[in-house]
Motif scaffolding. Structure first.
Motif, PDB file in Angstrom:
ATOM      1  N   SER A 182       0.820  -1.216   0.000  1.00  0.00           N
ATOM      2  CA  SER A 182       0.000   0.000   0.000  1.00  0.00           C
ATOM      3  C   SER A 182       0.851   1.262   0.000  1.00  0.00           C
ATOM      4  CB  SER A 182      -0.922   0.013   1.227  1.00  0.00           C
ATOM      5  OG  SER A 182      -0.200   0.395   2.401  1.00  0.00           O
ATOM      6  N   MET A 183       2.157   1.132   0.130  1.00  0.00           N
ATOM      7  CA  MET A 183       3.029   2.283   0.360  1.00  0.00           C
ATOM      8  C   MET A 183       3.424   3.029  -0.915  1.00  0.00           C
ATOM      9  SD  MET A 183       5.596   0.443   3.100  1.00  0.00           S
ATOM     10  CE  MET A 183       6.857   1.698   2.824  1.00  0.00           C
ATOM     11  N   VAL A 184       3.414   4.366  -0.828  1.00  0.00           N
ATOM     12  CA  VAL A 184       3.985   5.231  -1.867  1.00  0.00           C
ATOM     13  C   VAL A 184       4.779   6.318  -1.142  1.00  0.00           C
ATOM     14  CG1 VAL A 184       3.564   6.749  -3.843  1.00  0.00           C
ATOM     15  CG2 VAL A 184       2.051   4.799  -3.428  1.00  0.00           C
ATOM     16  N   PHE A 185       5.988   6.610  -1.634  1.00  0.00           N
ATOM     17  CA  PHE A 185       6.855   7.590  -0.976  1.00  0.00           C
ATOM     18  C   PHE A 185       7.769   8.229  -2.015  1.00  0.00           C
ATOM     19  CE2 PHE A 185       8.395   3.262  -0.619  1.00  0.00           C
ATOM     20  CZ  PHE A 185       9.691   3.325  -1.097  1.00  0.00           C
ATOM     21  N   ARG A 186       8.515   9.227  -1.606  1.00  0.00           N
ATOM     22  CA  ARG A 186       9.387   9.957  -2.522  1.00  0.00           C
ATOM     23  C   ARG A 186      10.745   9.278  -2.666  1.00  0.00           C
ATOM     24  NH1 ARG A 186       6.199  13.782  -0.200  1.00  0.00           N
ATOM     25  NH2 ARG A 186       5.283  15.299  -1.646  1.00  0.00           N
ATOM     26  N   ARG A 187      11.210   9.192  -3.892  1.00  0.00           N
ATOM     27  CA  ARG A 187      12.514   8.562  -4.132  1.00  0.00           C
ATOM     28  C   ARG A 187      13.640   9.362  -3.496  1.00  0.00           C
ATOM     29  NH1 ARG A 187      16.209   8.876  -8.602  1.00  0.00           N
ATOM     30  NH2 ARG A 187      14.675  10.090  -9.800  1.00  0.00           N
ATOM     31  N   CYS A 188      13.554  10.683  -3.506  1.00  0.00           N
ATOM     32  CA  CYS A 188      14.641  11.485  -2.945  1.00  0.00           C
ATOM     33  C   CYS A 188      14.773  11.277  -1.444  1.00  0.00           C
ATOM     34  CB  CYS A 188      14.463  12.963  -3.284  1.00  0.00           C
ATOM     35  SG  CYS A 188      12.961  13.701  -2.642  1.00  0.00           S
ATOM     36  N   ASP A 189      13.658  11.013  -0.756  1.00  0.00           N
ATOM     37  CA  ASP A 189      13.739  10.678   0.675  1.00  0.00           C
ATOM     38  C   ASP A 189      14.409   9.323   0.852  1.00  0.00           C
ATOM     39  OD1 ASP A 189      12.551  12.993   1.667  1.00  0.00           O
ATOM     40  OD2 ASP A 189      10.530  12.166   1.570  1.00  0.00           O
ATOM     41  N   TYR A 190      14.005   8.369   0.039  1.00  0.00           N
ATOM     42  CA  TYR A 190      14.547   7.018   0.145  1.00  0.00           C
ATOM     43  C   TYR A 190      16.064   7.005  -0.055  1.00  0.00           C
ATOM     44  CZ  TYR A 190      15.450   2.098  -0.827  1.00  0.00           C
ATOM     45  OH  TYR A 190      15.973   0.830  -0.803  1.00  0.00           O
ATOM     46  N   GLU A 191      16.543   7.794  -0.983  1.00  0.00           N
ATOM     47  CA  GLU A 191      17.963   7.780  -1.323  1.00  0.00           C
ATOM     48  C   GLU A 191      18.836   8.389  -0.231  1.00  0.00           C
ATOM     49  OE1 GLU A 191      17.981   9.664  -5.137  1.00  0.00           O
ATOM     50  OE2 GLU A 191      17.593   7.770  -6.211  1.00  0.00           O
ATOM     51  N   LYS A 192      18.219   9.070   0.742  1.00  0.00           N
ATOM     52  CA  LYS A 192      18.981   9.673   1.841  1.00  0.00           C
ATOM     53  C   LYS A 192      18.988   8.791   3.094  1.00  0.00           C
ATOM     54  CE  LYS A 192      17.748  14.322   0.286  1.00  0.00           C
ATOM     55  NZ  LYS A 192      16.930  15.533   0.596  1.00  0.00           N
ATOM     56  N   ARG A 193      18.423   7.603   2.984  1.00  0.00           N
ATOM     57  CA  ARG A 193      18.322   6.732   4.162  1.00  0.00           C
ATOM     58  C   ARG A 193      19.706   6.335   4.679  1.00  0.00           C
ATOM     59  NH1 ARG A 193      18.573   4.005  -0.246  1.00  0.00           N
ATOM     60  NH2 ARG A 193      19.419   1.889  -0.354  1.00  0.00           N
ATOM     61  N   PRO A 194      19.825   6.069   5.967  1.00  0.00           N
ATOM     62  CA  PRO A 194      21.119   5.625   6.509  1.00  0.00           C
ATOM     63  C   PRO A 194      21.410   4.179   6.124  1.00  0.00           C
ATOM     64  CG  PRO A 194      19.441   5.609   8.221  1.00  0.00           C
ATOM     65  CD  PRO A 194      18.814   6.250   7.010  1.00  0.00           C
ATOM     66  N   VAL A 195      22.671   3.827   6.133  1.00  0.00           N
ATOM     67  CA  VAL A 195      23.086   2.451   5.874  1.00  0.00           C
ATOM     68  C   VAL A 195      23.384   1.802   7.225  1.00  0.00           C
ATOM     69  CG1 VAL A 195      24.783   0.956   4.774  1.00  0.00           C
ATOM     70  CG2 VAL A 195      24.027   3.044   3.619  1.00  0.00           C
ATOM     71  N   LEU A 196      22.651   0.756   7.549  1.00  0.00           N
ATOM     72  CA  LEU A 196      22.837   0.069   8.822  1.00  0.00           C
ATOM     73  C   LEU A 196      23.748  -1.143   8.638  1.00  0.00           C
ATOM     74  CD1 LEU A 196      19.161   0.109  10.175  1.00  0.00           C
ATOM     75  CD2 LEU A 196      20.903   1.907  10.260  1.00  0.00           C
TER      76      LEU A 196
END
Length: 326
Positions: A182-196
């Motif tokens: 059901s999820m939709v989100f912005r790619r630019c937000d996703y690309e800034k995620r931290p690497v765990l």
């Protein structure tokens, strides 16, 4: 959050990238792709179908759809299974995404509402501070072939949260389950995620929690997708296959919150510390450590979940133990 910039997008590329993850989904992949191709939108979208070295003919079906839908269905094939080596599948697939927005539909799920994408993208485009838009979903039992209950709300406490126009992180993290399809989100937000680290969970829940540090979530109270249960190849089925796997998965969820807390320098500790405690409780459940479950802090946390869950917790924590045979 005021004045959040719109993610840049080229008019010549799709506005939305729908990411589909497949592994031995030959029985289901047609239904998933047909439901996505049936979306009625005023914008272009692409479907990135990533197969993790299936052995049941899934890749042949994906190739068939790519030939019939050039420029829309984008196949990505792995020569060997990468999930088994601990490589995150969503991150690999999203590297191919061109759209301003990303939607997800794993290939054993499918969409029901042909206006799903249009409705969600419309809301996101008009509300730049919203970082995640999600909807309800219905559970489908593969074994019986019957639809079951809606996924939301799972508990009474969720009803009040889901009625809010803007769901902020403290409330969002109290929701038990968000349908991934059901999820939709912005790619630019996703690309800034931290690497765990590899010891931390980096799947759906990680993505959802991270996105709520970028803005707020908005819930559309419509059943727009189907969550299929009973598929032995699903990640959830594998987690629940044995006790040790379940314990490992809970420990990885806990580590995820610990590392997110470190990444954000304690900014969200009020939320994350409670969630870490809940995973500690779950581990104690799985290890049958009743005495530790009587910790006053744990009791206070469980009491806030409502009377019925709390009574169930008390029963488990204080029920008499059977004497061991000698």
């Amino acid at each position: 959050m005021t004045g959040k910039k719109k993610c840049s997008s080229d008019l010549d590329v799709p506005l939305v990238s729908v990411v589909c993850l497949a592994y031995n989904h030959a029985k289901f992949v047609r239904q998933a792709l047909d439901s996505i191709l049936g979306q009625k939108t005023t914008f272009r979208y692409e479907i990135i179908v990533q197969d993790d070295a299936s052995t049941d003919g899934t890749q042949d079906i994906i190739k068939e759809y790519a030939v019939r839908n050039p420029g829309i269905v984008v196949p990505v094939f792995h020569e060997r299974n990468l999930y088994s080596t601990g490589v995150g599948q969503l991150a690999l697939a999203c590297k191919h995404a061109k759209g301003e927005y990303i939607a997800i539909c794993e290939c054993d799920d499918w969409w029901l509402d042909d206006a799903k994408l249009e409705r969600q993208v419309d809301y996101l485009s008009k509300n730049p501070e919203c970082s995640l838009c999600f909807t309800n979903a219905v559970k489908y039992d593969q074994d019986s072939g019957k639809f079951q209950n809606n996924m939301l709300p799972a508990f009474n406490i969720e009803k009040k949260i889901l009625k809010k126009e803007r769901i902020e992180l403290p409330d969002f993290d109290r929701l038990n389950f968000i349908p991934t399809a059901s999820m939709v989100f912005r790619r630019c937000d996703y690309e800034k995620r931290p690497v765990l680290t590899k010891s931390a969970f980096q799947g759906d829940r990680f993505l959802q929690v991270y996105l709520l540090t970028c803005g707020y979530a908005h819930y559309i109270d419509e059943v727009c997708s189907v969550w299929r249960v009973g598929n032995p190849e699903s990640v959830t089925a594998k987690w629940n296959a044995d006790l040790e796997r379940r314990k490992t998965s809970v420990a990885r969820f806990k580590e995820m919150y610990i590392e997110l807390g470190q990444f954000f320098d304690g900014r969200y500790d009020a939320v994350f510390e409670k969630r870490i405690a809940h995973y500690d409780i779950e581990l104690l459940y799985l290890e049958n450590k009743q005495r530790e479950l009587r910790n006053p802090y744990y009791l206070r946390l469980k009491r806030k979940e409502g009377l019925r869950p709390f009574l169930k917790y008390l029963y488990f924590a204080y029920k008499p133990q059977k004497a061991e045979k000698r």
